[in-house]
Write a protein that holds these residues in place. Structure first.
Motif, PDB file in Angstrom:
ATOM      1  N   MET A 150       0.806  -1.185   0.000  1.00  0.00           N
ATOM      2  CA  MET A 150       0.000   0.000   0.000  1.00  0.00           C
ATOM      3  C   MET A 150       0.855   1.257   0.000  1.00  0.00           C
ATOM      4  SD  MET A 150      -2.790   1.233   2.770  1.00  0.00           S
ATOM      5  CE  MET A 150      -1.699   1.994   3.919  1.00  0.00           C
ATOM      6  N   TYR A 151       1.995   1.251   0.652  1.00  0.00           N
ATOM      7  CA  TYR A 151       2.786   2.466   0.801  1.00  0.00           C
ATOM      8  C   TYR A 151       4.182   2.254   0.249  1.00  0.00           C
ATOM      9  CZ  TYR A 151       5.127   6.403   2.987  1.00  0.00           C
ATOM     10  OH  TYR A 151       5.849   7.538   3.197  1.00  0.00           O
ATOM     11  N   GLU A 152       4.562   3.058  -0.706  1.00  0.00           N
ATOM     12  CA  GLU A 152       5.904   2.974  -1.264  1.00  0.00           C
ATOM     13  C   GLU A 152       6.301   4.335  -1.790  1.00  0.00           C
ATOM     14  OE1 GLU A 152       8.165   0.898  -4.991  1.00  0.00           O
ATOM     15  OE2 GLU A 152       6.409  -0.085  -4.193  1.00  0.00           O
ATOM     16  N   ARG A 153       7.478   4.795  -1.393  1.00  0.00           N
ATOM     17  CA  ARG A 153       8.033   6.059  -1.873  1.00  0.00           C
ATOM     18  C   ARG A 153       7.092   7.249  -1.695  1.00  0.00           C
ATOM     19  NH1 ARG A 153      11.285   4.389  -7.342  1.00  0.00           N
ATOM     20  NH2 ARG A 153      12.406   2.694  -6.409  1.00  0.00           N
ATOM     21  N   GLY A 154       6.318   7.276  -0.627  1.00  0.00           N
ATOM     22  CA  GLY A 154       5.494   8.439  -0.349  1.00  0.00           C
ATOM     23  C   GLY A 154       4.164   8.462  -1.055  1.00  0.00           C
ATOM     24  N   VAL A 155       3.823   7.452  -1.824  1.00  0.00           N
ATOM     25  CA  VAL A 155       2.542   7.409  -2.506  1.00  0.00           C
ATOM     26  C   VAL A 155       1.713   6.297  -1.877  1.00  0.00           C
ATOM     27  CG1 VAL A 155       1.367   7.004  -4.697  1.00  0.00           C
ATOM     28  CG2 VAL A 155       3.537   8.242  -4.647  1.00  0.00           C
ATOM     29  N   ALA A 156       0.486   6.636  -1.477  1.00  0.00           N
ATOM     30  CA  ALA A 156      -0.357   5.636  -0.830  1.00  0.00           C
ATOM     31  C   ALA A 156      -1.742   5.638  -1.464  1.00  0.00           C
ATOM     32  CB  ALA A 156      -0.464   5.924   0.662  1.00  0.00           C
ATOM     33  N   TRP A 157      -2.331   4.472  -1.546  1.00  0.00           N
ATOM     34  CA  TRP A 157      -3.688   4.306  -2.055  1.00  0.00           C
ATOM     35  C   TRP A 157      -4.438   3.408  -1.092  1.00  0.00           C
ATOM     36  CZ3 TRP A 157      -4.764   7.132  -6.297  1.00  0.00           C
ATOM     37  CH2 TRP A 157      -3.700   7.541  -7.081  1.00  0.00           C
ATOM     38  N   VAL A 158      -5.668   3.776  -0.807  1.00  0.00           N
ATOM     39  CA  VAL A 158      -6.478   2.927   0.049  1.00  0.00           C
ATOM     40  C   VAL A 158      -7.951   3.131  -0.316  1.00  0.00           C
ATOM     41  CG1 VAL A 158      -6.689   4.582   1.947  1.00  0.00           C
ATOM     42  CG2 VAL A 158      -6.892   2.165   2.417  1.00  0.00           C
ATOM     43  N   THR A 159      -8.670   2.052  -0.300  1.00  0.00           N
ATOM     44  CA  THR A 159     -10.120   2.097  -0.486  1.00  0.00           C
ATOM     45  C   THR A 159     -10.726   1.351   0.686  1.00  0.00           C
ATOM     46  OG1 THR A 159      -9.872   2.074  -2.883  1.00  0.00           O
ATOM     47  CG2 THR A 159     -12.025   1.472  -2.015  1.00  0.00           C
ATOM     48  N   ALA A 160     -11.583   2.047   1.449  1.00  0.00           N
ATOM     49  CA  ALA A 160     -12.172   1.429   2.636  1.00  0.00           C
ATOM     50  C   ALA A 160     -13.303   2.299   3.153  1.00  0.00           C
ATOM     51  CB  ALA A 160     -11.101   1.245   3.707  1.00  0.00           C
ATOM     52  N   ALA A 161     -13.900   1.853   4.228  1.00  0.00           N
ATOM     53  CA  ALA A 161     -14.925   2.649   4.906  1.00  0.00           C
ATOM     54  C   ALA A 161     -14.283   3.941   5.406  1.00  0.00           C
ATOM     55  CB  ALA A 161     -15.516   1.848   6.061  1.00  0.00           C
ATOM     56  N   PRO A 162     -15.051   5.032   5.479  1.00  0.00           N
ATOM     57  CA  PRO A 162     -14.482   6.329   5.890  1.00  0.00           C
ATOM     58  C   PRO A 162     -13.699   6.289   7.195  1.00  0.00           C
ATOM     59  CG  PRO A 162     -16.701   6.639   5.049  1.00  0.00           C
ATOM     60  CD  PRO A 162     -16.475   5.141   5.123  1.00  0.00           C
ATOM     61  N   GLY A 163     -14.163   5.567   8.186  1.00  0.00           N
ATOM     62  CA  GLY A 163     -13.438   5.501   9.453  1.00  0.00           C
ATOM     63  C   GLY A 163     -12.069   4.859   9.298  1.00  0.00           C
ATOM     64  N   LEU A 164     -11.986   3.815   8.488  1.00  0.00           N
ATOM     65  CA  LEU A 164     -10.714   3.145   8.253  1.00  0.00           C
ATOM     66  C   LEU A 164      -9.771   4.029   7.438  1.00  0.00           C
ATOM     67  CD1 LEU A 164      -8.958   0.682   8.637  1.00  0.00           C
ATOM     68  CD2 LEU A 164     -10.092  -0.375   6.669  1.00  0.00           C
ATOM     69  N   VAL A 165     -10.329   4.729   6.445  1.00  0.00           N
ATOM     70  CA  VAL A 165      -9.506   5.644   5.648  1.00  0.00           C
ATOM     71  C   VAL A 165      -8.904   6.713   6.559  1.00  0.00           C
ATOM     72  CG1 VAL A 165      -9.531   7.406   3.830  1.00  0.00           C
ATOM     73  CG2 VAL A 165     -10.703   5.229   3.470  1.00  0.00           C
ATOM     74  N   SER A 166      -9.675   7.244   7.497  1.00  0.00           N
ATOM     75  CA  SER A 166      -9.158   8.253   8.433  1.00  0.00           C
ATOM     76  C   SER A 166      -8.030   7.689   9.276  1.00  0.00           C
ATOM     77  CB  SER A 166     -10.283   8.766   9.343  1.00  0.00           C
ATOM     78  OG  SER A 166     -11.222   9.486   8.584  1.00  0.00           O
ATOM     79  N   ALA A 167      -8.182   6.464   9.740  1.00  0.00           N
ATOM     80  CA  ALA A 167      -7.132   5.838  10.550  1.00  0.00           C
ATOM     81  C   ALA A 167      -5.869   5.625   9.730  1.00  0.00           C
ATOM     82  CB  ALA A 167      -7.633   4.511  11.122  1.00  0.00           C
ATOM     83  N   VAL A 168      -6.014   5.158   8.502  1.00  0.00           N
ATOM     84  CA  VAL A 168      -4.854   4.937   7.627  1.00  0.00           C
ATOM     85  C   VAL A 168      -4.169   6.268   7.335  1.00  0.00           C
ATOM     86  CG1 VAL A 168      -4.142   4.235   5.307  1.00  0.00           C
ATOM     87  CG2 VAL A 168      -5.720   2.795   6.617  1.00  0.00           C
ATOM     88  N   ARG A 169      -4.948   7.296   7.059  1.00  0.00           N
ATOM     89  CA  ARG A 169      -4.378   8.618   6.770  1.00  0.00           C
ATOM     90  C   ARG A 169      -3.595   9.132   7.981  1.00  0.00           C
ATOM     91  NH1 ARG A 169      -8.626  12.822   5.004  1.00  0.00           N
ATOM     92  NH2 ARG A 169      -9.504  10.814   5.204  1.00  0.00           N
ATOM     93  N   ALA A 170      -4.125   8.945   9.180  1.00  0.00           N
ATOM     94  CA  ALA A 170      -3.427   9.395  10.394  1.00  0.00           C
ATOM     95  C   ALA A 170      -2.113   8.640  10.572  1.00  0.00           C
ATOM     96  CB  ALA A 170      -4.323   9.207  11.617  1.00  0.00           C
ATOM     97  N   ALA A 171      -2.147   7.332  10.366  1.00  0.00           N
ATOM     98  CA  ALA A 171      -0.925   6.536  10.501  1.00  0.00           C
ATOM     99  C   ALA A 171       0.100   6.946   9.448  1.00  0.00           C
ATOM    100  CB  ALA A 171      -1.243   5.048  10.389  1.00  0.00           C
ATOM    101  N   LYS A 172      -0.353   7.132   8.230  1.00  0.00           N
ATOM    102  CA  LYS A 172       0.552   7.519   7.135  1.00  0.00           C
ATOM    103  C   LYS A 172       1.179   8.875   7.435  1.00  0.00           C
ATOM    104  CE  LYS A 172       1.487   9.267   2.855  1.00  0.00           C
ATOM    105  NZ  LYS A 172       2.448  10.345   2.941  1.00  0.00           N
ATOM    106  N   GLN A 173       0.372   9.807   7.914  1.00  0.00           N
ATOM    107  CA  GLN A 173       0.876  11.136   8.240  1.00  0.00           C
ATOM    108  C   GLN A 173       1.958  11.034   9.317  1.00  0.00           C
ATOM    109  OE1 GLN A 173      -0.015  13.608   6.479  1.00  0.00           O
ATOM    110  NE2 GLN A 173       0.418  15.457   7.604  1.00  0.00           N
TER     111      GLN A 173
END
Length: 151
Positions: free
Chosen positions: A1-24
């Motif tokens: 999912m994460y390589e060289r600063g580019v990330a893609w995710v498709t999921a429920a909004p709550g999960l997307v928020s969690a992934v975005r927080a972790a990535k940040q």
């Protein structure tokens, strides 16, 4: 999912928020856990680092000499623990095919440099060998390579 600063995710909004927080957090504080290790390392005496450098330099020279003796063109590194070689003097030109065949041919592994190039053909004749190994392992590898390739 994460390589060289580019990330893609498709999921429920709550999960997307969690992934975005972790990535940040990972993007801006990726080295945070290492700060404790660095602080400990900075407390070590200079002799530790001198011995470490000298050990790696000796291992670099040992592997480089073995590769040279086997017929590789060797590029002597000054800031890594990989020795890059040119396989064309061995009559080879495809580093990927060479590295795939190397374990069976010599019982040694190498990394094709082309995987690090945007233009794969530019890196095709180059392969690298790691020298951050025990001295006995490097001596054995050098001997195996000599037997497999030296004329």
């Amino acid at each position: 999912m994460y390589e060289r600063g580019v990330a893609w995710v498709t999921a429920a909004p709550g999960l997307v928020s969690a992934v975005r927080a972790a990535k940040q957090y990972l993007t801006y504080v990726a080295s945070g856990p290492f700060q404790y290790a660095v602080a400990e390392a900075l407390r070590l005496p200079d002799a530790y680092f001198t011995a470490f450098r000298d050990d790696l330099r000796a291992k670099r020279d040992l592997l480089g000499a073995g590769l040279t003796d086997a017929g590789f063109a060797v590029f002597r590194p000054t800031g890594t623990y990989f020795v890059t070689t040119d396989i064309r003097p061995l009559g080879e030109g495809d580093g990927l095919a060479f590295c795939r065949a190397l374990p069976e041919r010599a019982g040694v592994v190498a990394i094709p440099n082309a995987v690090f190039y945007d233009h794969k053909e530019a890196g095709a004749p180059y392969v690298r060998f790691a020298f951050c190994k025990r001295t006995e392992v490097l001596m054995d590898a050098a001997e195996r390579l000599r037997k497999a390739f030296a004329h």
